[in-house]
Design a protein around this motif. Sequence first.
Motif, PDB file in Angstrom:
ATOM      1  N   LEU A  81       3.343 -15.817   3.906  1.00 17.28           N
ATOM      2  CA  LEU A  81       3.349 -14.556   3.166  1.00 17.28           C
ATOM      3  C   LEU A  81       4.677 -14.379   2.450  1.00 17.28           C
ATOM      4  CD1 LEU A  81       1.843 -12.289   5.967  1.00 17.28           C
ATOM      5  CD2 LEU A  81       0.642 -13.666   4.281  1.00 17.28           C
ATOM      6  N   ASP A  82       4.644 -14.448   1.138  1.00 13.54           N
ATOM      7  CA  ASP A  82       5.833 -14.243   0.321  1.00 13.54           C
ATOM      8  C   ASP A  82       5.834 -12.777  -0.102  1.00 13.54           C
ATOM      9  OD1 ASP A  82       7.847 -14.139  -1.559  1.00 13.54           O
ATOM     10  OD2 ASP A  82       7.304 -16.058  -2.482  1.00 13.54           O
ATOM     11  N   MET A  83       6.689 -11.982   0.515  1.00 10.64           N
ATOM     12  CA  MET A  83       6.704 -10.537   0.290  1.00 10.64           C
ATOM     13  C   MET A  83       7.742 -10.106  -0.733  1.00 10.64           C
ATOM     14  SD  MET A  83       6.099  -9.245   4.170  1.00 10.64           S
ATOM     15  CE  MET A  83       6.913 -10.570   5.026  1.00 10.64           C
ATOM     16  N   ARG A  84       8.332 -11.048  -1.474  1.00  8.71           N
ATOM     17  CA  ARG A  84       9.380 -10.691  -2.435  1.00  8.71           C
ATOM     18  C   ARG A  84       8.875  -9.806  -3.563  1.00  8.71           C
ATOM     19  NH1 ARG A  84      11.861 -16.570  -3.284  1.00  8.71           N
ATOM     20  NH2 ARG A  84       9.659 -17.065  -3.029  1.00  8.71           N
ATOM     21  N   HIS A  85       7.607  -9.908  -3.926  1.00  5.62           N
ATOM     22  CA  HIS A  85       7.062  -9.089  -5.017  1.00  5.62           C
ATOM     23  C   HIS A  85       5.900  -8.217  -4.558  1.00  5.62           C
ATOM     24  CE1 HIS A  85       9.595 -11.275  -7.776  1.00  5.62           C
ATOM     25  NE2 HIS A  85       9.145 -12.407  -7.250  1.00  5.62           N
ATOM     26  N   SER A  86       5.716  -8.086  -3.263  1.00  3.57           N
ATOM     27  CA  SER A  86       4.618  -7.264  -2.743  1.00  3.57           C
ATOM     28  C   SER A  86       4.961  -5.781  -2.898  1.00  3.57           C
ATOM     29  CB  SER A  86       4.337  -7.609  -1.283  1.00  3.57           C
ATOM     30  OG  SER A  86       5.466  -7.314  -0.496  1.00  3.57           O
ATOM     31  N   PHE A  87       3.950  -4.935  -2.757  1.00 10.54           N
ATOM     32  CA  PHE A  87       4.160  -3.502  -2.879  1.00 10.54           C
ATOM     33  C   PHE A  87       3.291  -2.770  -1.866  1.00 10.54           C
ATOM     34  CE2 PHE A  87       0.582  -4.519  -5.497  1.00 10.54           C
ATOM     35  CZ  PHE A  87      -0.275  -3.438  -5.376  1.00 10.54           C
ATOM     36  N   VAL A  88       3.661  -1.527  -1.590  1.00 13.43           N
ATOM     37  CA  VAL A  88       2.905  -0.673  -0.684  1.00 13.43           C
ATOM     38  C   VAL A  88       2.400   0.498  -1.515  1.00 13.43           C
ATOM     39  CG1 VAL A  88       2.979   0.719   1.413  1.00 13.43           C
ATOM     40  CG2 VAL A  88       4.389  -1.325   1.235  1.00 13.43           C
ATOM     41  N   GLU A  89       1.092   0.736  -1.486  1.00  8.53           N
ATOM     42  CA  GLU A  89       0.510   1.833  -2.264  1.00  8.53           C
ATOM     43  C   GLU A  89       0.760   3.179  -1.599  1.00  8.53           C
ATOM     44  OE1 GLU A  89      -3.604   0.850  -2.655  1.00  8.53           O
ATOM     45  OE2 GLU A  89      -3.265  -0.254  -4.490  1.00  8.53           O
ATOM     46  N   GLY A  90       0.678   4.225  -2.406  1.00  8.05           N
ATOM     47  CA  GLY A  90       0.800   5.585  -1.871  1.00  8.05           C
ATOM     48  C   GLY A  90       2.242   5.964  -1.625  1.00  8.05           C
ATOM     49  N   ASP A  91       2.428   6.884  -0.672  1.00  7.90           N
ATOM     50  CA  ASP A  91       3.775   7.308  -0.305  1.00  7.90           C
ATOM     51  C   ASP A  91       4.544   6.110   0.213  1.00  7.90           C
ATOM     52  OD1 ASP A  91       3.018   9.889  -0.909  1.00  7.90           O
ATOM     53  OD2 ASP A  91       2.448  10.347   1.158  1.00  7.90           O
ATOM     54  N   GLU A  92       5.726   5.907  -0.327  1.00  9.41           N
ATOM     55  CA  GLU A  92       6.541   4.773   0.093  1.00  9.41           C
ATOM     56  C   GLU A  92       7.047   4.991   1.517  1.00  9.41           C
ATOM     57  OE1 GLU A  92       7.262   1.791  -1.439  1.00  9.41           O
ATOM     58  OE2 GLU A  92       5.740   2.430  -2.849  1.00  9.41           O
ATOM     59  N   PRO A  93       6.620   4.153   2.457  1.00  8.88           N
ATOM     60  CA  PRO A  93       7.116   4.291   3.834  1.00  8.88           C
ATOM     61  C   PRO A  93       8.546   3.778   3.937  1.00  8.88           C
ATOM     62  CG  PRO A  93       5.714   2.378   3.665  1.00  8.88           C
ATOM     63  CD  PRO A  93       5.668   3.065   2.314  1.00  8.88           C
ATOM     64  N   THR A  94       9.273   4.256   4.916  1.00  5.80           N
ATOM     65  CA  THR A  94      10.630   3.765   5.157  1.00  5.80           C
ATOM     66  C   THR A  94      10.612   2.596   6.135  1.00  5.80           C
ATOM     67  OG1 THR A  94      10.920   5.368   6.924  1.00  5.80           O
ATOM     68  CG2 THR A  94      11.685   5.998   4.717  1.00  5.80           C
ATOM     69  N   GLU A  95       9.457   2.383   6.780  1.00  7.95           N
ATOM     70  CA  GLU A  95       9.335   1.298   7.745  1.00  7.95           C
ATOM     71  C   GLU A  95       7.940   0.678   7.666  1.00  7.95           C
ATOM     72  OE1 GLU A  95      11.282   1.488  11.733  1.00  7.95           O
ATOM     73  OE2 GLU A  95       9.203   1.609  12.385  1.00  7.95           O
ATOM     74  N   LEU A  96       7.900  -0.646   7.649  1.00  9.66           N
ATOM     75  CA  LEU A  96       6.647  -1.393   7.682  1.00  9.66           C
ATOM     76  C   LEU A  96       6.544  -2.072   9.042  1.00  9.66           C
ATOM     77  CD1 LEU A  96       6.861  -3.177   4.219  1.00  9.66           C
ATOM     78  CD2 LEU A  96       5.725  -1.022   4.756  1.00  9.66           C
ATOM     79  N   LYS A  97       5.337  -2.134   9.589  1.00  8.60           N
ATOM     80  CA  LYS A  97       5.117  -2.785  10.879  1.00  8.60           C
ATOM     81  C   LYS A  97       4.142  -3.935  10.700  1.00  8.60           C
ATOM     82  CE  LYS A  97       6.138   1.248  13.578  1.00  8.60           C
ATOM     83  NZ  LYS A  97       5.909   1.991  14.781  1.00  8.60           N
ATOM     84  N   MET A  98       4.511  -5.085  11.236  1.00 10.83           N
ATOM     85  CA  MET A  98       3.662  -6.267  11.134  1.00 10.83           C
ATOM     86  C   MET A  98       3.548  -6.928  12.505  1.00 10.83           C
ATOM     87  SD  MET A  98       4.039  -9.545   8.599  1.00 10.83           S
ATOM     88  CE  MET A  98       3.640  -8.576   7.154  1.00 10.83           C
ATOM     89  N   LYS A  99       2.308  -7.158  12.931  1.00 14.66           N
ATOM     90  CA  LYS A  99       2.045  -7.887  14.176  1.00 14.66           C
ATOM     91  C   LYS A  99       1.534  -9.271  13.795  1.00 14.66           C
ATOM     92  CE  LYS A  99       1.478  -4.113  17.242  1.00 14.66           C
ATOM     93  NZ  LYS A  99       1.089  -3.763  18.568  1.00 14.66           N
ATOM     94  N   VAL A 100       2.170 -10.287  14.337  1.00 11.22           N
ATOM     95  CA  VAL A 100       1.832 -11.671  14.025  1.00 11.22           C
ATOM     96  C   VAL A 100       1.388 -12.363  15.312  1.00 11.22           C
ATOM     97  CG1 VAL A 100       2.711 -13.853  13.107  1.00 11.22           C
ATOM     98  CG2 VAL A 100       3.559 -11.683  12.180  1.00 11.22           C
ATOM     99  N   THR A 101       0.211 -12.982  15.268  1.00 14.16           N
ATOM    100  CA  THR A 101      -0.300 -13.743  16.409  1.00 14.16           C
ATOM    101  C   THR A 101      -0.549 -15.172  15.942  1.00 14.16           C
ATOM    102  OG1 THR A 101      -1.370 -11.757  17.272  1.00 14.16           O
ATOM    103  CG2 THR A 101      -2.105 -13.865  18.167  1.00 14.16           C
ATOM    104  N   VAL A 102       0.073 -16.119  16.640  1.00 13.43           N
ATOM    105  CA  VAL A 102      -0.058 -17.532  16.280  1.00 13.43           C
ATOM    106  C   VAL A 102      -0.471 -18.314  17.521  1.00 13.43           C
ATOM    107  CG1 VAL A 102       1.154 -19.581  15.450  1.00 13.43           C
ATOM    108  CG2 VAL A 102       1.701 -17.342  14.484  1.00 13.43           C
ATOM    109  N   LEU A 103      -1.525 -19.104  17.392  1.00 13.67           N
ATOM    110  CA  LEU A 103      -1.995 -19.983  18.467  1.00 13.67           C
ATOM    111  C   LEU A 103      -2.245 -21.355  17.850  1.00 13.67           C
ATOM    112  CD1 LEU A 103      -2.993 -20.399  21.377  1.00 13.67           C
ATOM    113  CD2 LEU A 103      -5.238 -19.599  20.629  1.00 13.67           C
TER     114      LEU A 103
END
Length: 143
Positions: free
Chosen positions: A39-61
């Motif tokens: 996931l290359d997040m350098r040009h990604s965006f969040v719609e709506g109200d801009e949050p001050t914090e993003l949460k990501m859960k990653v599961t790898v098996l």
Amino acid sequence: MAKHPLAKMSAVLGRCRRTGRWRLGARSTVLAVFGSARLDMRHSFVEGDEPTELKMKVTVLFGSAVLILPEGAEVRPSGMSLLSAEWVDVPDHPVPSGLPTLEVEWTCVLGRVHVVTGSVLEKAAPEKAEEKAGHDRTDDEPS
């Protein structure tokens, strides 16, 4: 409708790639089972109200996840790895105004998780290319 919908990305026996301009959820989950997620997040965006914090859960098996962050991003990494490798390589830069903090939590079993900025990734790329091309030997050495 939720203010910030949950974004789900998965790679099961395959791969998931996100590059360029794409919508990132304020809450996201990434799943890689016998697969890879990049996931290359350098040009990604969040719609709506801009949050001050993003949460990501990653599961790898039995797989891998690579998260590429914009320069100056603040990341709060945490997680559990079992017989796995994890790298967080984010240089210490001042955080640009308006850039949310990314909280990454992972669970990784027999896989790898790599959290990096684009500049760190670009510095590593030429070294790997030279090794593959055989440029690490001197001109005096026989081929």
